[in-house]
Design an enzyme around this catalytic site. Structure first.
Site, short mmCIF file in Angstrom:
data_model
loop_
_atom_site.label_atom_id
_atom_site.label_comp_id
_atom_site.label_asym_id
_atom_site.label_seq_id
_atom_site.Cartn_x
_atom_site.Cartn_y
_atom_site.Cartn_z
N ASP A 46 -31.95 82.89 63.67
CA ASP A 46 -31.78 81.84 62.67
C ASP A 46 -31.14 82.39 61.41
OD1 ASP A 46 -33.04 80.00 64.33
OD2 ASP A 46 -35.03 80.42 63.50
N TYR A 74 -40.69 91.71 66.59
CA TYR A 74 -40.38 91.08 65.31
C TYR A 74 -41.40 91.50 64.25
CZ TYR A 74 -37.46 87.75 67.92
OH TYR A 74 -36.51 87.17 68.72
N ASP A 88 -40.43 76.68 59.46
CA ASP A 88 -40.05 77.84 58.67
C ASP A 88 -39.71 77.40 57.25
OD1 ASP A 88 -37.44 76.84 58.67
OD2 ASP A 88 -36.70 78.28 60.14
N ARG A 211 -41.58 81.08 65.00
CA ARG A 211 -41.91 79.93 64.15
C ARG A 211 -43.02 79.09 64.77
NH1 ARG A 211 -37.03 76.44 63.87
NH2 ARG A 211 -36.19 77.64 65.62
#
Length: 331
Positions: A46, A74, A88, A211
């Site tokens: 993203d 992550y 988000d 997310r």
């Protein structure tokens, strides 16, 4: 005699994507830097997210299908107490928890919520995602005001570690150790009252939406949640520490050979020059499957005596056949 033209670039490029741009923007920059149109990526990030993006350049784009399914790591920040329509920080706020609900969020409850989201889980992707519904991207439908219902999918979260908990900050202001902060308390510039930030590290299978983990953890705790920061640090055997941060005109120097990448990911099967020729011509390697051994991947990389990637092979009984071939001059 006419001058020989330089061969078109081919290989795998590791990029440390900055925030604020799309994965397509990174591809466009790479196309300009390497002067080639044939570039793709393995796994979108993203615009808000930073970190590792794998680009395939030239014929090596054929390898991307074998890279997109690799597991990933992550580092992220989850804000508890506020929900958004995109799950988000780029989305619009849809709900905010009251002080009493947030005060009830103990470390033990967070740990229980995290545990429930670890292992093999069923996850509904975020509505604002690139998943196609009826031929259109879910995020396009959502932004057009359409009702979007995405099906749950099974994903695996191998690690979900909370490494820090603190009152949220909107401008990077840190709260010192030992500072007591009650729900709704103003702590100073940048502190967003009535929210909690969790810094987490997550190992997960391909297709996992971080997310959605933030959203589901917040929902389980009764306060809502969304993602405020996301950084991808690993894809399979590739680390962001080995990536380049800027795509310069000399980026070709940073290209990894298709042969090396395929061997790292899929394992290498050395083949003779004759076998390489046969594979490129679509012939099977009769009786060659036992050479792989019991622990070989289902689709190993065939490497010729010069270290070039012939292609990816697969078993057919006791034989091996090519599942994907590479051009001889682009390995």
């Amino acid at each position: 005699m006419p001058e020989k033209t330089a061969p078109a670039p081919s290989g795998i490029l590791l990029i440390d994507k900055p925030g604020g741009i799309t994965s397509h923007d990174v591809v466009a920059r790479a196309r300009r830097a390497l002067d080639t149109r044939k570039i793709g990526h393995a796994g979108t990030l993203d615009p808000m997210a930073t970190g590792l993006l794998i680009l395939g350049v030239g014929p090596a784009t054929r390898l991307l299908t074998y890279l997109v399914g690799l597991d990933k790591t992550y580092e992220a920040t989850i804000r508890l107490g506020v929900s958004t329509d995109s799950d988000d920080a780029d989305g619009a706020e849809t709900a905010r928890a009251d002080a009493s609900a947030l005060a009830a969020v103990t470390d033990a409850r967070i740990a229980a919520g995290v545990e429930a989201l670890t292992g093999q889980i069923s996850q509904v992707p975020s509505t604002v995602s690139a998943i196609k519904v009826g031929g259109k991207r879910a995020y396009d439908l959502a932004r057009a005001g359409a009702e979007v219902e995405l099906k749950a999918r099974t994903v695996t979260v191998g690690r979900f570690d909370v490494v820090a908990r603190r009152p949220s900050t909107s401008s990077g202001t840190e709260v010192g150790p030992g500072t007591e902060v009650g729900p709704g308390t103003e702590v100073g510039p940048g502190i967003e009252a009535g929210t909690i930030d969790l810094d987490v590290v997550i190992d997960c299978s391909s297709g996992t939406y971080i997310r959605a983990l933030a959203r589901d953890l917040g929902a389980a705790l009764g306060v809502g949640g969304h993602l405020t920061a996301l950084r991808r640090t690993r894809i399979g055997p590739f680390e962001v520490a080995d990536a380049v941060t800027e795509i310069q005109p000399d980026a070709a120097h940073h290209l990894r050979s298709a042969a090396a990448v395929a061997a790292d990911v899929l394992g290498a099967l050395p083949v003779t020059a004759d076998e390489a020729r046969d594979l490129r011509h679509g012939k099977r390697l009769v009786g060659a499957a036992p050479r792989l051994g019991a622990t070989a991947t289902a689709t190993p990389a065939a490497i010729d005596p010069d270290g070039r990637l012939v292609g990816i092979v697969e078993r057919r009984g006791d034989d091996l056949k090519s599942a994907m071939n590479m051009p001889e001059d682009a390995s």
